[in-house]
Design an enzyme around this catalytic site. Structure first.
Site, PDB file in Angstrom:
ATOM      1  N   GLY A 206       1.127  -1.078   0.177  1.00 50.46           N
ATOM      2  CA  GLY A 206      -0.117   0.135   0.158  1.00 50.46           C
ATOM      3  C   GLY A 206       0.529   1.452  -0.217  1.00 50.46           C
ATOM      4  O   GLY A 206       1.981   1.419  -0.004  1.00 50.46           O
TER       5      GLY A 206
ATOM      6  N   PRO B 124       5.495   4.460  -0.077  1.00 48.94           N
ATOM      7  CA  PRO B 124       4.647   3.240  -0.047  1.00 48.94           C
ATOM      8  C   PRO B 124       5.620   1.629   0.338  1.00 48.94           C
ATOM      9  O   PRO B 124       6.712   2.463   1.202  1.00 48.94           O
ATOM     10  CB  PRO B 124       5.379   2.625  -2.147  1.00 48.94           C
ATOM     11  N   VAL B 125       4.493   0.739   0.477  1.00 48.35           N
ATOM     12  CA  VAL B 125       5.438  -0.159   1.980  1.00 48.35           C
ATOM     13  C   VAL B 125       4.835  -1.436   1.082  1.00 48.35           C
ATOM     14  O   VAL B 125       4.350  -1.092   0.273  1.00 48.35           O
ATOM     15  CB  VAL B 125       3.759  -0.388   2.575  1.00 48.35           C
TER      16      VAL B 125
ATOM     17  N   ASP C 142      -1.929  11.204  12.968  1.00 48.24           N
ATOM     18  CA  ASP C 142      -2.344  10.383  11.377  1.00 48.24           C
ATOM     19  C   ASP C 142      -3.454   9.051  12.044  1.00 48.24           C
ATOM     20  O   ASP C 142      -3.126   7.757  11.271  1.00 48.24           O
ATOM     21  CB  ASP C 142      -1.760  10.068  10.316  1.00 48.24           C
TER      22      ASP C 142
END
Ligand SMILES: *[C@@H]1O[C@H](CO)[C@@H](O)[C@H](O)[C@H]1NC(C)=O
Ligand SMILES: *[C@@H]1O[C@H](CO)[C@@H](O)[C@H](O)[C@H]1NC(C)=O
Ligand SMILES: *[C@@H]1O[C@H](CO)[C@@H](O)[C@H](O)[C@H]1NC(C)=O
Ligand SMILES: *[C@@H]1O[C@H](CO)[C@@H](O)[C@H](O)[C@H]1NC(C)=O
Ligand SMILES: *[C@@H]1O[C@H](CO)[C@@H](O)[C@H](O)[C@H]1NC(C)=O
Ligand SMILES: *[C@@H]1O[C@H](CO)[C@@H](O)[C@H](O)[C@H]1NC(C)=O
Ligand SMILES: *[C@@H]1O[C@H](CO)[C@@H](O)[C@H](O)[C@H]1NC(C)=O
Ligand SMILES: *[C@@H]1O[C@H](CO)[C@@H](O)[C@H](O)[C@H]1NC(C)=O
Ligand SMILES: *[C@@H]1O[C@H](CO)[C@@H](O)[C@H](O)[C@H]1NC(C)=O
Length: 816
Positions: free
Chosen positions: A507, A513-514, A624
């Protein structure tokens, strides 16, 4: 005989049929047969049609060309945009002077083609399959020799084969002009054309006379500021010779239909017709982001999308006005720290993959090499930067800039345009002195050797010690933790993630990005590639990583290490069950989580947050918290992730103001989203939203209700006031649950999302409330942001590229 007869019949029918085809489409307008409102011309291949139309609800009539074979009426050219026919009396005909004229009932000329008078009686107009309406003398045979053509007078649309730019012989400047609005084709504010800019042409969108966007010069492959890669949709072409300077494109093949449009707000969009869905899709637009807007950051800056602040002074420059800069007013830009004086130590810093500065004060030489270019720039103290002109074949030509560097932005890594800026000796030192790197390497090697020696010494000593006393020696637990932080090398990570193969991508977070990976020892990991332009220094980064690595709690994702070679990456333990959002949104009743599990997840998140807020030795505000940042291990224990970019405070600071607001719409507390004030209480707000989402199974952001325009928070509060809280519960929630417990959770959620930060409970109170059976809780007050706020008053800047969900981590800059 029969066969012959049949063939003859067949032939006749075929020719009749084709005759009918030919007769059906009239593509020519002759002087004897005008076109009235209601009649149309259709090009020979039935691609385009010309006639009268009314946009939107207007009753005005405009002479226009649109696609014949596309059901959605798409206007590509308008003749009388500023002079509509107010009724259906419009007539287009060929006038006595051999011009096309559009007149109304009173014979007033509303529009005419601007060609020369001709006495020839055989002038005809023809609509070609390219969408070009041409006027020609039919007695002449020479194709392409037109008296006039609509392609020379573009409206707001560029079709394949149209030229955008200059015919230098005739002094003809073909540019697109925007409509006033989507419903009004009269002349709008914006134009789009080729700016000859001295010698080097660029595409420029202007609002009136002011530049709004520029493409950068054509570098042989592409416009240097618009790094489009070759694609299967259209083929761009740029022509520059002594007669013509223009941009044009062709559709990739016959079956591809694209057009580009300058819309009423100055955006250039390229559309592609999708045959399957029968609709137009925008494949790109310019300006694409805030950094594309001309000079958005003022002079001598580098605009970087996704950075903490999009505007950054170039190396060696500082804000012209620190006060303005601090309040996010960029327009005055930056000035050099030291005046350049051609002293010995000065040199150049290479900025890779950038849009080169606008061509305001510059000189060029097409035959110089880059080395000669550098020397030329170095010699002249007022030369601020240099670059290649042509990027093909390794680069050639020399451009030198004098004075301010305007409209420079960072492009994607694929852009192949570099810029070299002049920096003083002190800035150069920190930039690229090779020998210093070598010294650094040598020192670190020596250090490692020293460590190894020390390690063996300790082992040896300890052995002696143990032998002596019979006791084994244990390191204190905390030191052990910090020792567990590994610095991974890049090759290991590349191998583990299969070179960041797309299929390994898990994701996209707010900061990059991961990817999933597997270490040689079989351990599964998640690798987060931090977006490249993080301006944090290496030491700061390492310190922060060390701090985070020390956070150890069962409800926090564990950081295993980092990688600092070439790019920065964080390596986390891998969570097989992914993130919470897939379990609470868009699930079916079968895989819906039971209440007990949801409750445990809520409590787990609360514990993780309490640890961050209070129990760890640092005070950490996550900023977050959201469903996609809560990961689940194989026993469905929640683990908070992405706290790597949270704000860490050593002391007891309880309220902080920031200019850069990171977070996610729908989860941000009002005082944070609007005023940039954040505290543990803004995390509590996000927690409350998350809690209500877990109970209702709906996203706050996407929530809508037929009866009112409240968001999820407003909906919950309304039901609460009406004493119908049970209506708020996820209809997919399997039946066995304790209603009073769920209602208590809704109650706690509402307390957490109250508008005033002081009214919200802190995390330990929240846990107490969740734990206790029958504590009497205070009545919740009105929540913050319970009506969807329009983003009118704020500039929204996306820093994540993944837009497939509604949940994008955003950077919100305060509107001024
Ligand atoms: C056009 O008219 C319809 C019906 O009267 C109205 O709903 C719509 O808003 C109008 N559109 C515009 C752009 O004025
Ligand atoms: C073209 O014809 C019009 C109308 O007859 C006349 O007024 C005009 O002067 C002519 N222009 C030229 C350049 O001959
Ligand atoms: C027109 O073109 C045809 C063939 O293309 C040629 O045979 C003919 O001579 C031309 N007529 C004139 C007037 O140029
Ligand atoms: C046109 O190009 C598309 C891909 O870009 C391809 O799928 C299609 O088959 C092509 N059509 C023709 C007629 O060549
Ligand atoms: C464009 O063409 C002109 C005239 O041939 C030439 O002088 C100029 O160098 C060209 N510009 C570029 C960028 O190629
Ligand atoms: C123009 O295009 C941009 C980008 O697609 C869009 O945001 C904007 O709303 C459009 N403006 C108009 C008036 O359609
Ligand atoms: C040039 O500027 C540098 C600092 O920018 C200064 O150290 C040096 O003395 C200056 N040299 C001359 C000749 O002025
Ligand atoms: C361009 O550079 C070359 C090589 O340095 C030089 O010979 C030539 O005179 C230069 N041209 C101009 C116009 O300065
Ligand atoms: C430096 O370049 C500028 C612009 O071309 C020129 O006006 C100036 O004379 C040059 N200065 C020197 C010392 O060559």
């Amino acid at each position: 005989m029969d066969i012959l007869c049949f063939s003859v019949l067949y032939c006749i029918s075929i020719s009749l049929f084709s005759l009918a085809e030919v007769c059906k489409s009239v593509d020519v307008l002759s002087s004897s047969e005008p076109i009235r409102d209601g009649d149309t011309l259709v090009s020979a291949g039935e691609k385009f049609q010309l006639g009268f139309f009314s946009p939107g609800n207007s009753s005005n009539r405009f002479l226009a060309i649109w696609y014949h074979n596309i059901p959605e009426k798409t206007i590509v050219w308008v003749a009388n945009g500023d002079n509509p026919v107010t009724d259906s009396s419009g007539v287009l005909r060929i006038g006595n002077e051999g011009k096309l004229v559009l007149v109304n009932q009173a014979e007033r000329v509303l529009w005419s083609s601007n060609n020369m008078n001709t006495s020839s009686q055989s002038v005809v107009a023809q609509l070609l399959d390219s969408g070009n309406l041409v006027l020609k003398d039919d007695s002449e045979n020479v194709s392409g020799n037109y008296l006039w053509q609509s392609f020379d007078r573009p409206s707001n649309t560029l079709l394949a084969g149209m030229k955008l730019g200059w015919d230098l012989r005739m002094g003809l400047d073909r540019h697109m002009t925007s409509w006033k609005s989507a419903e009004d084709p009269s002349t709008g504010d914006f134009t789009y054309g080729v700016d000859l800019g001295g010698i080097i042409p660029q595409l420029v969108i202007r609002k009136g006379r002011v530049k709004y966007f520029r493409s950068g010069p054509w570098n042989g492959i592409q416009f240097s500021g618009v790094p489009l890669t070759p694609n299967l949709i259209f083929i761009p072409k740029f022509v520059n010779n002594s007669q013509e300077v223009y941009y044009t494109f062709n559709n990739f093949n016959e079956s591809t239909i694209t057009r580009s449009v300058l819309n009423a707000s100055g955006n250039h969009q390229r559309y592609l017709w999708n045959e399957e869905t029968q609709e137009w899709t925008v494949i790109y637009m310019l300006p694409h982001d805030a950094c594309d807007v001309y000079g958005n950051c003022g002079p001598n800056t580098m605009c970087i999308v996704g950075d903490f602040q999009i505007c950054n002074c170039m190396t060696g420059y500082q804000p012209k006005s620190q006060a303005e800069w601090d309040s996010l007013v960029w327009s005055s830009g930056c000035v050099s720290k030291n005046p350049f004086n051609c002293s010995k130590g000065e040199g150049f810093k290479r900025l890779e993959g950038v849009k080169i500065p606008d061509l305001l004060q510059f000189t060029m030489n097409t035959s110089m090499s880059l080395k000669e270019c550098e020397f030329e720039c170095f010699k002249n103290c007022s030369c601020r930067a240099y670059a290649n002109i042509d990027a093909t074949g390794g680069g050639s030509g020399c451009l030198l800039w004098f004075g301010d560097l305007l409209d420079v932005r960072k492009l994607s890594v694929h852009a192949n345009q570099d810029l070299y800026i002049r920096v003083s000796a002190s800035d150069l030192d920190s930039v690229n002195s090779k020998w210093k790197e070598w010294v650094a390497v040598a020192i670190s090697v020596a250090f490692v050797v020293l460590l190894v020696v020390l390690y063996f010494c300790i082992i040896w000593k300890r052995k002696k010690h143990a032998q002596g006393t019979g006791i084994t020696f244990d390191l204190p637990a905390e030191d052990e933790n910090s020792l567990q932080l590994l610095i991974f090398d890049r090759v290991t990570i590349l191998q583990a993630t299969n070179n960041f193969c797309d299929s390994n991508k898990l994701g996209e977070g707010g900061f990059g990005p991961v990817y999933k990976g597997q270490l040689p020892n079989g351990q599964e990991i998640a690798v987060k590639r931090l977006s490249e332009d993080s301006r944090q220094g290496l030491n700061e980064f390492k310190n922060e990583v060390m701090l985070i690595a020390k956070l150890q709690h069962r409800n926090l994702v564990k950081l295993l290490g980092c990688c600092i070679e070439e790019e920065r990456m964080l390596i986390y333990e891998y969570m097989p069950n992914g993130s919470l959002d897939s379990f609470i949104f868009g699930k079916t009743r079968e895989n819906s989580l039971v209440w007990r599990m949801r409750f445990d997840i809520i409590v787990g998140i609360a514990r993780g947050l309490l640890y961050l807020h209070r129990d760890s030795r640092l005070r950490i505000i996550h900023r977050d918290l959201k469903a996609s940042n809560v990961l689940l291990d194989n026993e469905m224990n929640p683990k908070i992730s992405d706290f790597g970019m949270a704000r860490v405070f050593g002391g007891d600071i309880s309220l902080v103001k920031t200019k850069r607001i990171v977070g996610t719409y729908g989860y941000m507390a009002p005082e944070y989203a609007i005023d940039g004030l954040f505290s543990t209480k803004s995390d509590i707000f996000s927690f409350g939203v998350l809690l209500l989402e877990i109970i209702s199974g709906k996203r706050n952001r996407e929530f809508n209700h037929p009866d009112h325009c409240f968001n999820l928070l407003g909906h919950a509060w309304m039901l609460w006031l009406e004493r119908k809280a049970s209506d708020f519960i996820d209809p997919q929630l399997p039946n066995s649950f304790d209603l009073s417990e769920v209602v208590k959770c809704i109650h706690v959620g509402l307390l957490c999302v109250q508008r005033r930060p002081d009214d919200r409970p802190n995390m330990s109170t929240v846990l107490l409330m969740l734990d206790s059976e029958s504590a009497s809780l205070p009545q919740p007050k009105q929540p913050g942001f319970y009506i969807e706020r329009s983003s009118e008053h704020t500039n929204v800047e996306m820093s994540g590229r993944n837009c497939n969900s509604n949940e994008i981590t955003i950077t919100l800059l305060e509107g001024r």
